[in-house]
Design an enzyme around this catalytic site. Structure first.
Site, mmCIF file in Angstrom:
data_model
loop_
_atom_site.group_PDB
_atom_site.id
_atom_site.type_symbol
_atom_site.label_atom_id
_atom_site.label_comp_id
_atom_site.label_asym_id
_atom_site.label_seq_id
_atom_site.Cartn_x
_atom_site.Cartn_y
_atom_site.Cartn_z
ATOM 1 N N ASP A 130 7.986 11.471 -5.662
ATOM 2 C CA ASP A 130 7.015 11.757 -4.598
ATOM 3 C C ASP A 130 6.932 13.262 -4.354
ATOM 4 O O ASP A 130 7.065 14.036 -5.295
ATOM 5 C CB ASP A 130 7.447 10.981 -3.336
ATOM 6 C CG ASP A 130 6.276 10.585 -2.455
ATOM 7 O OD1 ASP A 130 5.566 11.493 -2.005
ATOM 8 O OD2 ASP A 130 6.067 9.385 -2.206
ATOM 9 N N HIS A 203 4.881 13.351 2.808
ATOM 10 C CA HIS A 203 4.677 12.049 2.172
ATOM 11 C C HIS A 203 5.980 11.476 1.597
ATOM 12 O O HIS A 203 6.340 10.315 1.841
ATOM 13 C CB HIS A 203 3.622 12.233 1.070
ATOM 14 C CG HIS A 203 3.052 10.990 0.488
ATOM 15 N ND1 HIS A 203 3.620 10.352 -0.601
ATOM 16 C CD2 HIS A 203 1.969 10.252 0.824
ATOM 17 C CE1 HIS A 203 2.883 9.287 -0.913
ATOM 18 N NE2 HIS A 203 1.874 9.211 -0.052
ATOM 19 N N SER A 539 0.803 3.693 0.123
ATOM 20 C CA SER A 539 2.002 4.517 -0.086
ATOM 21 C C SER A 539 3.143 4.057 0.804
ATOM 22 O O SER A 539 4.309 4.197 0.442
ATOM 23 C CB SER A 539 1.704 5.970 0.265
ATOM 24 O OG SER A 539 0.927 6.559 -0.726
#
Ligand SMILES: *[C@@H]1O[C@H](CO)[C@@H](O)[C@H](O)[C@H]1NC(C)=O
Ligand SMILES: *[C@@H]1O[C@H](CO)[C@@H](O)[C@H](O)[C@H]1NC(C)=O
Ligand SMILES: *[C@@H]1O[C@H](CO)[C@@H](O)[C@H](O)[C@H]1NC(C)=O
Length: 741
Positions: A130, A203, A539
């Protein structure tokens, strides 16, 4: 190919508790549920029965003087921690993994449930590929965790603002991959991003804590979603592989991360990243995931946020578990009240000073009015005239640019608040954001209603006004879970016979860890700092499944990635993962690397293409004779019929199930045919005599009564369900019919 982390919809921590089973050699506490009326009459009390059951587990029981009650009591009653008789029948005791296994085979035992705060899953490592990680977050603390698993060969690679001491017994590895990124974009600007595993985006920190964040209390984002935050596998270890940078994530870096994660000894790879669908031999994620899967590593990936339109799903290889997003039973209402008294429902996690209670503010739409309605306003940078906007509430259209950035545009132009309206394409699905000014999101119909009100009121003597009423956190929202509107949909563009997405998991308004580098809106001018943030997207759904896979692997170390996937896929409720059922699926559909090669052969890939995926020479002669793509032992059945009406619309699927439940078990089939089809299964009964035994069955699907007009298509769903009375193993059957023009 440049791809990106699935659109930062934004982030969360859910209250997702999971039943877990210890895989370690030590004794752990388990709660044993018994069938109350199954007590043999020779035992005067249930406690005597429980003690006897425990004694029978001990390998030394033949030499124990079984008649000597006193010595037994002194040895065995000490192991019974509680007996339960009212709300629950059973007892709790400290048991070894072997004893748990034996106990489960005894008649009258319904379930052996581990104590929640066990070390369950602590030998498992989840690799999160990620944007990196913010290691100082509470979600990554290593309190009470044992030493790093011995099998672990990973490293804590130092870099900008990330000394190698950043790792601990929770975050046991961290690496970064930027050669591919820099080969295309030139050297990165180190004032705007860290050349290290440290997360400058948020994220990766969010997704990592969803999969394996520790229990943190109290947790909230600006007061929203207050409670305990925990990942799916709170004791599992994490390793961060940073591949996504300011300008995207590059294939060559992703593949390098897969390579490293497998070599390091990861058990699960979690990938909330996706691009466009291309043939598997050109798809770095599919290639990396194949290698991982062949090495026994489970891979889950996000389905993408391109919904609700069809053919939008990404990461579609059959060896990947493709995860769509579902809603949860919690939301954040922030309703619009119009000057005419009408209330339009909306959602928001805005946490700053609100609008003055009871006061209505002037309301304008930033788009201009034309003869056939309004031209839309996306509230892009520089598009708003401060003279018109100052002191007003602005209605903006959603579009595809960042929702929080529109709020910043309105704020900079002097607007006092923002209403963000979905377009027709977005429908009524709402996503709550951490805006930098009072703001809320409303559905497409709500947006229409507000625009209509503005038109009418503007022509009247009372100009349009509105306010936003923020109501905080609402729990027990129904119905839930449902598929989130943005969650990408099938059919699978690359292999229509492989149903994708495989499952949905929580992906709307999820609370999870957030770095200090970025404000909760994600926009650079946002100076607020929060330990947690609330985001939405596939996600966020993907790491729930990654954590669940780690728990399943802890409970069943011998299961292949396909077996774990089957356990998850065939034990869903309405497509939503169901952790407890997945732990004890009864039957699984297993798949080996050889089966995948047959699948690729039957997909008409050349041997050279197949070699690009499998890195081995492929021989397709046997596979092509043997069958068709739909015969891959996939836990669901999917077929697309073209040219309905011209040919006979029928197909068959061969499937093989492995018994992982009780040794002697008899499964009967129930078929729920998709409407307009005839589905038969042969045989209708599967009789197993031992654990690990495999039996096959044939499913025939025939379209019998569907009328389609030219150019139209229809998708009908049904299921093939096997049950032994204790387990219910559900394979979805999806029939898509397309009638060309
Ligand atoms: C323990 O005792 C039970 C019955 O009391 C017996 O069935 C079992 O085989 C024994 N186990 C061992 C390892 O001796
Ligand atoms: C790096 O980014 C900073 C902040 O945006 C900017 O001021 C600087 O000019 C950039 N440096 C280079 C070499 O582009
Ligand atoms: C592969 O090629 C054969 C022969 O041309 C054809 O019948 C079959 O439908 C093809 N399969 C796929 C999945 O394209």
């Amino acid at each position: 190919m440049a791809i990106s982390p699935n659109a930062p919809f934004t982030l969360l921590l859910s209250f997702f508790l999971v039943v877990s089973v210890s895989a370690s050699a030590e004794h752990k506490t388990f709660i044993v549920r018994v069938q109350h009326d199954a007590k043999p009459s020779i035992f005067p009390t249930h406690k005597h029965w429980y003690e006897s059951s425990l004694r029978s587990l001990s390998p030394t029981n033949t030499t124990t003087p079984v008649h000597d009650d006193k010595s037994l009591d002194s040895v065995e009653t000490s192991r019974i921690i509680h007996t339960y008789e009212t709300v629950f029948h059973g007892f709790s005791a400290k048991l070894s993994p072997l004893e748990v296994q034996k106990l489960e085979t005894l008649s009258g035992i319904i379930a052996v449930i581990p104590e929640q705060e066990s070390d369950f899953g602590s030998d498992l490592v989840i690799a999160v590929i990620d944007t990196g990680i913010w290691p100082e977050r509470q979600s990554f603390n290593d309190r009470d965790l044992g030493p790093v698993p011995i099998k672990w060969k990973g490293e804590c690679v130092a870099g900008k603002n990330f000394p190698s001491s950043s790792c601990n017994r929770k975050l046991i590895g961290a690496r970064f991959f930027c050669n591919g990124y820099e080969a295309t974009n030139g050297k990165m600007n180190e004032t705007t991003e860290y050349r290290s595993p440290r997360d400058s985006d948020g994220h990766g920190t969010h997704t990592a804590s969803i999969s394996a964040g520790r229990y943190v209390f109290p947790a909230s984002t600006l007061g929203y979603a207050r409670g305990v935050a925990a990942g799916m596998a709170p004791k599992a270890r994490l390793a961060a592989y940073k591949v996504c940078w300011n300008a995207g994530c590059y294939d060559s870096d992703i593949l390098a991360a897969f390579d490293a994660a497998v070599a390091d000894g990861a058990d699960v790879v979690s990938l909330s990243v996706g691009g466009v669908v291309v043939p598997y031999y050109l798809d770095a994620i599919a290639i990396g995931a194949f290698g991982a899967s062949a090495a026994g590593v489970f891979v889950s990936a996000s389905a993408g946020n391109g919904g609700p339109g069809g053919l939008t799903v990404t990461n579609v290889a059959p060896w990947v578990t493709t995860v769509g997003a579902g809603t949860i039973d919690r939301d954040f209402p922030a309703n619009v009240k119009l000057g005419n008294g009408k209330i339009i429902p909306g959602v928001s996690v805005y946490g700053g000073p609100g609008l003055t209670s009871g006061r209505l503010y002037p309301l304008i739409y930033a788009g201009s009015e034309g003869s056939d309605g309004y031209s839309s306003s996306l509230c892009l940078e520089g598009s708003l005239d401060p003279n018109l906007v100052k002191g007003k509430i602005i209605l903006c259209d959603r579009g595809i640019n960042s929702r929080a950035a529109k709020g910043e545009v309105v704020r900079k132009a002097g607007g006092i608040a923002m209403i963000l309206a979905n377009g027709v394409f977005d429908g009524e699905g709402l996503v709550a954001d951490c805006h930098v000014l009072p703001a809320t999101a409303v559905g497409a119909s709500g947006g229409d209603e507000i625009r209509k009100y503005i038109t009418v009121a503007s022509k009247s003597r009372s100009p349009p006004t509105a306010t936003i009423i923020f109501k905080g956190t609402r729990l027990r929202v129904r119905p839930a879970p449902v598929v989130a509107s943005f969650s990408a949909r099938g059919p699978n563009p690359e292999s229509p016979e492989i149903l994708k997405p495989d499952v949905i998991a929580p992906g709307l308004n999820i609370l999870a860890a957030w770095p200090d580098r970025v404000g909760p809106s994600g926009i650079p001018s946002d100076k607020r700092r929060t330990e947690f943030n609330i985001l939405s997207g596939t996600s966020m759904a993907c790491p729930h499944v990654s954590g669940l896979a780690a728990l399943l692997k802890a409970a069943h170390p011998e299961w292949s990635p396909a077996a774990i996937k089957s356990g998850i896929d065939d034990n869903c409720l309405y497509g939503h993962v169901h952790p407890q059922k997945a732990m004890d699926p009864g039957l699984i559909y297993d798949i080996t690397s050889y089966d995948y090669v047959d699948f690729l052969c039957n997909s008409n890939y050349t041997t050279k293409n197949i070699q690009a995926i499998t890195r081995k020479n492929a021989d397709c002669s046997g596979a092509r004779k043997a069958g068709h793509v739909g015969n891959l032992n996939y836990p669901s059945l999917s077929v697309v019929f073209q040219q309905y009406g011209k040919h006979k619309m029928s197909t068959h699927f061969i499937r093989t199930v492995t018994n992982v439940g009780d040794a002697n078990s008899v499964y009967l089939v129930t078929v729920r045919p998709p409407s307009g089809t005839l589905v038969t299964v042969q045989p209708e009964k599967l009789v197993f005599r031992r654990v690990g035994q495999k039996l096959s069955f044939l499913t025939r699907v025939e379209v019998v009564a569907v009328k389609l007009s030219p150019g139209s298509s229809r998708m009908n769903s049904g299921s093939v369900v096997w049950s032994d009375g204790k387990h219910v193993v559900t394979s979805p059957v999806i029939v898509t019919m397309q009638q060309p023009l």
